[in-house]
Motif scaffolding. Structure first.
Motif, PDB file in Angstrom:
ATOM      1  N   ASP A 185      32.823  42.246  43.567  1.00  0.00           N
ATOM      2  CA  ASP A 185      33.081  41.598  42.280  1.00  0.00           C
ATOM      3  C   ASP A 185      33.983  40.378  42.386  1.00  0.00           C
ATOM      4  O   ASP A 185      34.368  39.794  41.377  1.00  0.00           O
ATOM      5  CB  ASP A 185      33.691  42.608  41.305  1.00  0.00           C
ATOM      6  N   LEU A 186      34.359  39.996  43.601  1.00  0.00           N
ATOM      7  CA  LEU A 186      35.114  38.764  43.855  1.00  0.00           C
ATOM      8  C   LEU A 186      36.514  38.777  43.244  1.00  0.00           C
ATOM      9  O   LEU A 186      37.106  37.730  43.027  1.00  0.00           O
ATOM     10  CB  LEU A 186      34.345  37.534  43.337  1.00  0.00           C
ATOM     11  N   ALA A 187      37.062  39.966  43.009  1.00  0.00           N
ATOM     12  CA  ALA A 187      38.385  40.061  42.378  1.00  0.00           C
ATOM     13  C   ALA A 187      39.196  41.174  43.035  1.00  0.00           C
ATOM     14  O   ALA A 187      38.655  42.212  43.409  1.00  0.00           O
ATOM     15  CB  ALA A 187      38.255  40.319  40.883  1.00  0.00           C
ATOM     16  N   GLY A 188      40.510  40.954  43.132  1.00  0.00           N
ATOM     17  CA  GLY A 188      41.386  41.949  43.750  1.00  0.00           C
ATOM     18  C   GLY A 188      41.103  42.053  45.233  1.00  0.00           C
ATOM     19  O   GLY A 188      40.948  41.050  45.930  1.00  0.00           O
ATOM     20  N   GLN A 207      41.427  38.205  46.173  1.00  0.00           N
ATOM     21  CA  GLN A 207      41.634  37.143  45.182  1.00  0.00           C
ATOM     22  C   GLN A 207      42.434  37.770  44.055  1.00  0.00           C
ATOM     23  O   GLN A 207      41.900  38.451  43.195  1.00  0.00           O
ATOM     24  CB  GLN A 207      40.306  36.579  44.681  1.00  0.00           C
ATOM     25  N   MET A 208      43.734  37.544  44.052  1.00  0.00           N
ATOM     26  CA  MET A 208      44.635  38.228  43.127  1.00  0.00           C
ATOM     27  C   MET A 208      44.864  37.466  41.825  1.00  0.00           C
ATOM     28  O   MET A 208      45.184  38.057  40.805  1.00  0.00           O
ATOM     29  CB  MET A 208      45.995  38.474  43.796  1.00  0.00           C
ATOM     30  N   GLN A 209      44.766  36.131  41.842  1.00  0.00           N
ATOM     31  CA  GLN A 209      45.061  35.365  40.634  1.00  0.00           C
ATOM     32  C   GLN A 209      43.904  35.490  39.635  1.00  0.00           C
ATOM     33  O   GLN A 209      42.736  35.357  40.033  1.00  0.00           O
ATOM     34  CB  GLN A 209      45.282  33.894  40.974  1.00  0.00           C
ATOM     35  N   PHE A 220      54.003  45.500  39.794  1.00  0.00           N
ATOM     36  CA  PHE A 220      54.468  44.821  38.584  1.00  0.00           C
ATOM     37  C   PHE A 220      53.817  43.431  38.595  1.00  0.00           C
ATOM     38  O   PHE A 220      54.368  42.468  39.119  1.00  0.00           O
ATOM     39  CB  PHE A 220      55.991  44.732  38.586  1.00  0.00           C
ATOM     40  N   ASP A 221      52.636  43.367  38.009  1.00  0.00           N
ATOM     41  CA  ASP A 221      51.721  42.242  38.237  1.00  0.00           C
ATOM     42  C   ASP A 221      51.934  41.122  37.221  1.00  0.00           C
ATOM     43  O   ASP A 221      51.019  40.748  36.473  1.00  0.00           O
ATOM     44  CB  ASP A 221      50.282  42.760  38.192  1.00  0.00           C
ATOM     45  N   THR A 273      53.135  38.551  42.843  1.00  0.00           N
ATOM     46  CA  THR A 273      52.049  39.402  43.324  1.00  0.00           C
ATOM     47  C   THR A 273      50.737  38.647  43.435  1.00  0.00           C
ATOM     48  O   THR A 273      49.904  38.949  44.295  1.00  0.00           O
ATOM     49  CB  THR A 273      51.855  40.600  42.382  1.00  0.00           C
ATOM     50  N   TYR A 274      50.514  37.637  42.570  1.00  0.00           N
ATOM     51  CA  TYR A 274      49.216  36.964  42.597  1.00  0.00           C
ATOM     52  C   TYR A 274      49.023  36.123  43.854  1.00  0.00           C
ATOM     53  O   TYR A 274      47.912  35.669  44.140  1.00  0.00           O
ATOM     54  CB  TYR A 274      48.999  36.118  41.329  1.00  0.00           C
TER      55      TYR A 274
END
Length: 965
Positions: A185-188, A207-209, A220-221, A273-274
């Motif tokens: 899913d291209l995320a996290g 991909q965190m952002q 704590f995001d 975190t991002y």
């Protein structure tokens, strides 16, 4: 993060199947985790997990609003993290349930700053099982009593209820064990795939952002909650692990009776975190890993691309230069010991500025002179410069909350031109910001549904609201106003203020006004002092806190200058209030009789005798378009400027020739001047060979194409554009020896491409014959086509050809291992004139085995550019909306681009009704990050209807008159 390139009802069964699939995934993960829990017999039993109460879960009218902190979108301020220990083990093969998963252990250390019995931490799609492995500890590592643990998926929280209050000013930690899916899913923490030597290779990457670190580990995001990180990755021995810092140890271990390697990384600096990143792959690298005294720079990617084809060589050759430039620009050394740049086959954005481990789409990092165009090369340089700019501005000093995202992205979007200019000084790339950012974003910012650069924190809360901010206003308007500020205080003072700002807030967070404070200090310390009419904050807040921009009108007869809020539809209603009543403090630069002057417009209107002209003298304002505003003149001055263009256009600077055209067309759309006067500004172009004015004209006339390519206006319009472009085509045909050689200048190469694409698009026979012949030579004997011309040759070959040509390009696309070449081929597939072929391509766009998910939106957009494909794409998006929303719309910042592109031609009452019906039909489902784009599409459609009604006849007459024999 660099911008990426990126859908009605769906039948009920699709939604049901999607829900069943999601439930099956959750159940499978639960079973999988249950199988693993016996491996941790030394861990004591925990309280049972509960789900939120009905009052927390129910959205119906009978539910009373809850004040419980886990019902809020923002974390409470009671806890402040300072460190994480993270151990992740991605398994890069399917399990018995057909899933790719990762196992995680994480301990988040935090300080209690206000007594509370709640530990609320972000967690998304992480499976803790029915007896979760989650332990609350004191600073000595002792387990604390816990009454219950809740998972709140609506707010993406894990909530631990301590039996007793945590005490303020004391440290604690939360230890968790979990299983997550390595989805595509291209995320996290997600999965990417590619084929090499007929073998499918799997990558685990991140991909965190903006809000997806919580998908990789509980955290704590929020950007202000900075901490340090110790990261450990467990992987198979034939894989390599990367993270923000360098590895400090590797150990061979055995788990599940299999050999694994445990890579331990150095502790990070304090960061958000991002920006955390890690990758497990079989990538290879070029470059120098560095040592204790030199910064390591390495380019990573697929072995074939990096080692065999040298596609990382160009990026490596410029990265060090750009890093050194920013060290000088910021007056602060690069903060980390290394900078890894990684090309990923699957990536949603253009690139991501993870500290020390920057990730890119392959098209934004890899470059092959044999396959890549000059545009591809410029993009690589610009994106690298953008991401490296963030290593200081964004990473070292971070925005406190996402409402100030523009400061990060707008700043990087501006200074990327400066960094790329250091890498390629002969390109004069800094001028291109006018076309690529200033003019482009004005088209969006002229809508009543636009938004200010910044807003109150409380206006941006949910992940969808955050992701929606990653738009052209944030990037391009942000870049435009920062460039304007740098210009009127001078680049030297801008750099001085920037350096003290970064030093004051390093490893911390700031708000945009903090930058104004430090720039003001630099201005006040300047010798000689800078004569600003007002403090920087007073000036810039008029540009930051209200949407839109002014049109400045100068009357060269009276010297009167005035400003108005420029709206594309002057009759539209602006519902958003402004504390400045939509007036700006405007720095006006102008030229008259060969001398340049400056003037500050602080009021709605003022008189300046220097604006008066006499005789044949003309006045030109906004020199080099350093100001973020449009300029209108009295009729006499417009006539003189157009006359000057037609008699000797070289007397007007090239950037301002582009400005005159772009301003005129937009002023005409907003009814400030006649549309025919705007068209008059293009008459001289048959004598101009410069890229910027031509590109401005093509951008402006593309709106005419969209409005009229299904009407009788199109024939005379096509004939006019053909007449204008033939001299340009013939000029570059001569200069390049029949397009067999390339010119040195970047803009000359770009305008060569323009000459061929425009001439072929509008049916100049010489161009079409040249393109078809070249395509045939490639198809029959693999003759080489220069990369600069491939997009046009491929598209024309397919448009003029049939099934054989389309199938040939599809086969080439399937076989291509070069991402930039693949993009050219995939875009060309949308040039077919056969509806059934375009419908097939639309279906392919949602099949990840045919087209990568990262390319879904851009594929549909390419089809929209084809007049035959417009209605097909719109029908497709309506039919597949729920599917697309589930796949892309919740957090993908690029999802709104799809709505803009698929509705771009809408200019009739019927199309408006369809668009409004689409909104009603999907109100319950929602629109995710495309919500604002939908409102803008409705507004633009209404404006288009009015414009076409008022302008169709005069435009038709103008084109007919200009093409008379």
């Amino acid at each position: 993060m660099a911008k990426g390139y990126y859908i009605s009802k769906v039948v009920a069964i699709v939604g049901i199947l999607f829900t069943i699939a999601a439930l099956a995934t959750i159940i499978a993960l639960s079973v999988l985790y249950a199988n693993e829990k016996d491996k941790n017999n030394n861990v004591p039993n925990l309280p049972e997990t509960t789900t939120p109460t009905s009052s927390e879960n129910t959205k119906g009218p009978t539910s009373a609003p809850s004040n419980d902190p886990w019902t809020k979108d923002r974390l409470p301020k009671t806890l402040t993290p300072y460190h994480y220990d993270i151990r992740l083990k991605p398994v890069l093969k399917k399990n018995d349930q057909g899933l790719y998963v990762f196992y995680g252990k994480s301990e988040a250390f935090f300080t209690c700053v206000a007594a509370t019995n709640l530990v609320i931490i972000h967690s998304k799609n992480l499976n803790f099982n029915t007896s979760p492995k989650a332990f609350l500890k004191d600073s000595a590592g002792n387990n604390l009593a816990v009454s219950k643990i809740d998972e709140v998926p609506q707010k993406q929280y894990l909530v631990v209820h301590a039996a007793n209050n945590l005490e303020d000013n004391k440290n604690y930690s939360l230890y968790t064990e979990f299983v997550g899916e390595l989805a595509d899913d291209l995320a996290g923490f997600y999965r990417s795939e590619y084929k090499e030597d007929n073998e499918t290779k799997i990558i685990a990457t991140t991909q965190m952002q903006a809000p997806d670190a919580r998908k990789a580990f509980p955290c704590f995001d929020e950007p202000a909650m900075k901490a340090t990180f110790n990261i450990t990755l467990v992987h198979k021995p034939d894989y390599v692990a990367l993270s923000n810092m360098n590895p400090i140890s590797q150990n061979n271990i055995t788990e599940d009776e299999e050999p694994w390697t445990e890579t331990v990384f150095a502790k990070t600096v304090k960061m958000s975190t991002y920006l955390v990143a890690f990758i497990v792959s079989q990538f290879e690298s070029i470059g120098d890993p560095g040592n204790s005294t030199t910064t390591g720079v390495q380019i990573w990617g697929r072995k074939k691309a990096i080692k065999d084809e040298g596609q990382g060589d160009y990026a490596l050759s410029i990265t060090k230069d750009i890093l050194e430039f920013f060290e000088e620009h910021y007056s602060i050394p690069y903060p980390l010991p290394k900078s890894d740049q990684v090309a990923l086959p699957d990536f949603n954005a253009g690139a991501m500025e993870n500290w020390g481990l920057v990730t890119y789409r392959e098209t934004a990092l890899l470059y092959d002179p044999a396959e890549s165009s000059i545009g591809n090369k410029e993009r690589v340089a610009s994106v690298i410069a953008h991401e490296l700019a963030h290593q200081w501005f964004g990473n070292l000093v971070t925005i406190r909350w996402w409402n100030d995202l523009w400061l990060n992205e707008g700043f990087a979007s501006y200074v990327q031109y400066l960094g790329a200019d250091r890498a390629e000084p002969t390109w004069n790339i800094k001028d291109l910001i006018v076309l690529d950012d200033v003019h482009r974003v004005m088209a969006v910012d002229a809508l009543a549904s636009s938004h200010p650069l910044t807003s109150k924190e409380e206006e941006v809360n949910t992940p969808a609201e955050i992701s929606q901010l990653f738009d052209s206003i944030t990037y391009s308007k942000g870049a435009s106003v920062i460039r304007m500020l740098s210009d009127f205080i001078s680049e030297d003072l801008f750099k001085k203020g920037l350096a003290t700002y970064l030093k004051a807030f390093e490893y911390n967070t700031a708000v945009y006004s903090d930058l104004w404070t430090h720039l003001q200090l630099a201005v006040e310390a300047a010798e000689p002092s800078l004569n600003l009419p007002l403090p920087i904050s007073w000036i810039m807040d008029t540009w930051v806190l209200q949407m839109g921009f002014p049109v400045v009108r100068i009357d060269t007869g009276s010297g009167f200058v005035s400003q108005n809020h420029f709206l594309l539809d002057p009759n539209s209603t602006v519902n958003r209030p402004s504390q400045f009543n939509y007036a700006w403090i405007v720095p006006i630069s102008f030229s008259k009789s060969g001398s340049n002057e400056n003037f500050w417009l602080q009021y709605p209107g003022d008189v300046n005798p220097n604006f008066k002209t006499s005789g044949n003298e003309w006045l030109l304002a906004n020199i080099n378009v350093t100001g973020y505003y449009r300029v209108n003149y009295d009729d006499g001055n417009w006539n003189k400027l157009i006359s000057q263009l037609e008699s000797d256009h070289l007397n007007i600077p090239v950037i301002n020739r582009a400005q005159i055209i772009d301003d005129a067309f937009n002023l005409a759309r907003a009814k400030y001047i006649n549309t025919t006067r705007a068209l008059d500004t293009t008459r001289y172009l048959s004598n101009d060979t410069e890229y910027m004015p031509w590109q401005a004209a093509l951008n402006s006339l593309s709106f005419f194409t969209q409005m009229f390519d299904r009407s009788e206006v199109y024939g005379p319009m096509r004939d006019y554009l053909k007449k204008q472009v033939i001299p340009l085509y013939q000029h570059f045909e001569r200069e390049t020896k029949n397009f067999t050689e390339q010119l040195e200048s970047l803009t000359d190469q770009y305008n060569t491409i323009n000459s061929v694409s425009t001439a072929c698009n509008y049916g100049f026979p010489d161009c079409v014959v040249f393109a078809v012949k070249t395509f045939k030579g490639w198809m029959e004997s693999n003759a080489i086509i220069h990369p600069n011309l491939r997009s046009t040759i491929y598209c024309t070959g397919i448009a003029e050809g049939g099934d054989a040509e389309w199938d040939f390009v599809l086969q080439k696309f399937t076989e291509s291992s070069n991402a930039q070449e693949s993009d050219k081929l995939r875009s060309a597939l949308a040039c077919s004139r056969e509806p059934w072929v375009l419908n097939r391509l639309l279906e392919y766009s949602l099949n990840s085995s045919k087209i990568r998910r990262q390319d879904t939106v851009s594929t549909i957009s390419s089809i929209c550019n084809n007049v035959v494909g417009q209605s097909l794409a719109w029908d497709f998006v309506r039919a597949k909306w729920k599917t697309m929303l589930a796949q892309f719309g919740g957090s993908s910042f690029s999802f709104g681009n799809l709505i803009e592109r698929v509705t771009r031609r809408f200019a009739s009452d019927f199309e408006l009704q369809e668009l409004e019906q689409f909104k009603r039909d999907n109100q319950e489902v929602g629109f995710g990050t495309a919500a604002q784009a939908l409102e803008q599409a409705i507004e633009k459609t209404k404006a288009n209807i009015k414009w076409v009604t008022e302008n169709k006849e005069p435009v038709l007459s103008w084109f007919k008159e200009e093409t008379k024999a």
